[in-house]
Design a protein around this motif. Structure first.
Motif, PDB file in Angstrom:
ATOM      1  N   THR A 173       0.840  -1.187   0.000  1.00 17.29           N
ATOM      2  CA  THR A 173       0.000   0.000   0.000  1.00 17.29           C
ATOM      3  C   THR A 173       0.879   1.241   0.000  1.00 17.29           C
ATOM      4  O   THR A 173       1.970   1.254   0.565  1.00 17.29           O
ATOM      5  CB  THR A 173      -0.942   0.034   1.214  1.00 17.29           C
ATOM      6  N   GLY A 174       0.375   2.283  -0.639  1.00 15.88           N
ATOM      7  CA  GLY A 174       1.097   3.532  -0.711  1.00 15.88           C
ATOM      8  C   GLY A 174       0.339   4.631  -0.012  1.00 15.88           C
ATOM      9  O   GLY A 174      -0.249   4.420   1.055  1.00 15.88           O
ATOM     10  N   GLU A 175       0.290   5.783  -0.654  1.00 10.85           N
ATOM     11  CA  GLU A 175      -0.359   6.959  -0.091  1.00 10.85           C
ATOM     12  C   GLU A 175      -1.828   6.680   0.204  1.00 10.85           C
ATOM     13  O   GLU A 175      -2.549   6.132  -0.601  1.00 10.85           O
ATOM     14  CB  GLU A 175      -0.223   8.115  -1.090  1.00 10.85           C
ATOM     15  N   ARG A 176      -2.265   7.052   1.399  1.00 10.91           N
ATOM     16  CA  ARG A 176      -3.648   6.870   1.863  1.00 10.91           C
ATOM     17  C   ARG A 176      -4.124   5.417   1.761  1.00 10.91           C
ATOM     18  O   ARG A 176      -5.308   5.140   1.602  1.00 10.91           O
ATOM     19  CB  ARG A 176      -4.601   7.802   1.120  1.00 10.91           C
ATOM     20  N   PHE A 190      -8.564   8.490  -6.983  1.00 10.92           N
ATOM     21  CA  PHE A 190      -7.299   8.714  -6.289  1.00 10.92           C
ATOM     22  C   PHE A 190      -6.053   8.469  -7.146  1.00 10.92           C
ATOM     23  O   PHE A 190      -5.116   9.283  -7.115  1.00 10.92           O
ATOM     24  CB  PHE A 190      -7.230   7.883  -5.006  1.00 10.92           C
ATOM     25  N   THR A 238      -0.387  -0.308  -4.513  1.00  7.66           N
ATOM     26  CA  THR A 238       0.662   0.069  -5.460  1.00  7.66           C
ATOM     27  C   THR A 238       0.823  -1.070  -6.456  1.00  7.66           C
ATOM     28  O   THR A 238       1.275  -2.160  -6.099  1.00  7.66           O
ATOM     29  CB  THR A 238       1.987   0.338  -4.735  1.00  7.66           C
ATOM     30  N   HIS A 291      -4.128  11.676  -6.693  1.00  3.65           N
ATOM     31  CA  HIS A 291      -3.404  11.556  -5.415  1.00  3.65           C
ATOM     32  C   HIS A 291      -3.927  12.578  -4.412  1.00  3.65           C
ATOM     33  O   HIS A 291      -3.174  13.167  -3.636  1.00  3.65           O
ATOM     34  CB  HIS A 291      -1.891  11.701  -5.628  1.00  3.65           C
ATOM     35  N   ALA A 292      -5.229  12.790  -4.445  1.00  2.00           N
ATOM     36  CA  ALA A 292      -5.881  13.742  -3.556  1.00  2.00           C
ATOM     37  C   ALA A 292      -7.139  13.108  -2.974  1.00  2.00           C
ATOM     38  O   ALA A 292      -7.732  12.206  -3.567  1.00  2.00           O
ATOM     39  CB  ALA A 292      -6.244  15.024  -4.310  1.00  2.00           C
ATOM     40  N   TRP A 293      -7.530  13.593  -1.811  1.00  2.00           N
ATOM     41  CA  TRP A 293      -8.746  13.119  -1.156  1.00  2.00           C
ATOM     42  C   TRP A 293      -9.974  13.600  -1.923  1.00  2.00           C
ATOM     43  O   TRP A 293      -9.983  14.678  -2.504  1.00  2.00           O
ATOM     44  CB  TRP A 293      -8.788  13.643   0.271  1.00  2.00           C
TER      45      TRP A 293
END
Length: 226
Positions: A68-71, A159, A75, A163-165
């Motif tokens: 897992t990566g960001e948030r 996402f 990956t 790469h943002a919420w």
């Protein structure tokens, strides 16, 4: 079941229960993520990654780790994009070559009402109005749970592109049943914030499909290249 919602370019693998996790070794970078997890979480984590490995094989890609990566987003190996989901008794992974789709998101939920208070916290006023109409015309569908699942799929597709919420309140989702069916249909997600820039085009909406089967609500969003 989930493959019914996806184009032919997508490979989907699903499993019922945790049988696939038995005797399976995680890759070191995966093992670190669940080293302190309770047994249920570890079995879910492993089973859905077994689905992902099988999907890789079907695409001709050697099976490899899915850390897992960001948030907490998965990956994927270079050249692939995909999505995973799990709920009680069900796990699924869907993968596609990045040249065939820009992004995708899948979600599975039990086909039952949301816990008290959740619907009001995730649904926009317009969505609540439409929910009342849908519930009156097709009471056999738990439209609140379906809306929640659709929002989850939208976020999973959003996402990797941004790469943002994306908050529940930042996409207005209109659900529709297929003609003559109360168990499948489509949905349109209008983005209420600036969408991702894809191939020079600013996206303003996502399209998705849904299915109810075997006590589950399944949703999927696919984002084609422009």
């Amino acid at each position: 079941m989930i493959e019914e919602l996806l184009p032919e370019s997508v490979v989907a693998v699903e499993a019922f229960g945790d049988q696939q996790s038995q005797g399976v070794s995680l890759y070191p970078e995966e093992e670190r993520l669940v080293a302190r997890a309770v047994d249920k979480r570890r079995r879910e984590f492993t089973a859905v990654r077994v689905c992902a490995r099988l999907a890789m094989e079907k695409l001709g890609v050697p099976p490899q780790a899915v850390p897992t990566g960001e948030r907490g987003a998965p990956t994927w190996p270079q050249g692939l994009t995909g999505s995973m989901t799990h709920c009680d008794g069900y796990r699924a992974a869907a993968l596609v070559r990045a040249g065939d789709l820009a992004s995708l998101g899948i979600d599975a939920e039990p086909h039952g009402p949301l816990p008290s208070g959740v619907f009001d916290s995730i649904a926009l006023p317009a969505e609540q109005d439409r929910h009342r109409t849908l519930r009156a015309t097709r009471p056999g569908v738990h439209w609140d749970r379906l809306l929640f699942s659709a929002k989850e799929s939208v976020y999973k597709a959003w996402f990797p592109l941004t790469h943002a919420w994306l908050d529940f309140s930042e996409a207005d989702i209109e659900l529709a049943a297929a003609a003559g069916s109360g168990t499948r249909g489509s949905f349109h997600a209008r983005l209420l914030v600036p969408g991702p820039l894809l191939d020079g085009v600013r996206l303003s909406a996502f399209e998705g499909r849904w299915l109810i089967a075997d006590g589950l609500v399944l949703t999927a969003v696919t984002v084609p290249h422009h």
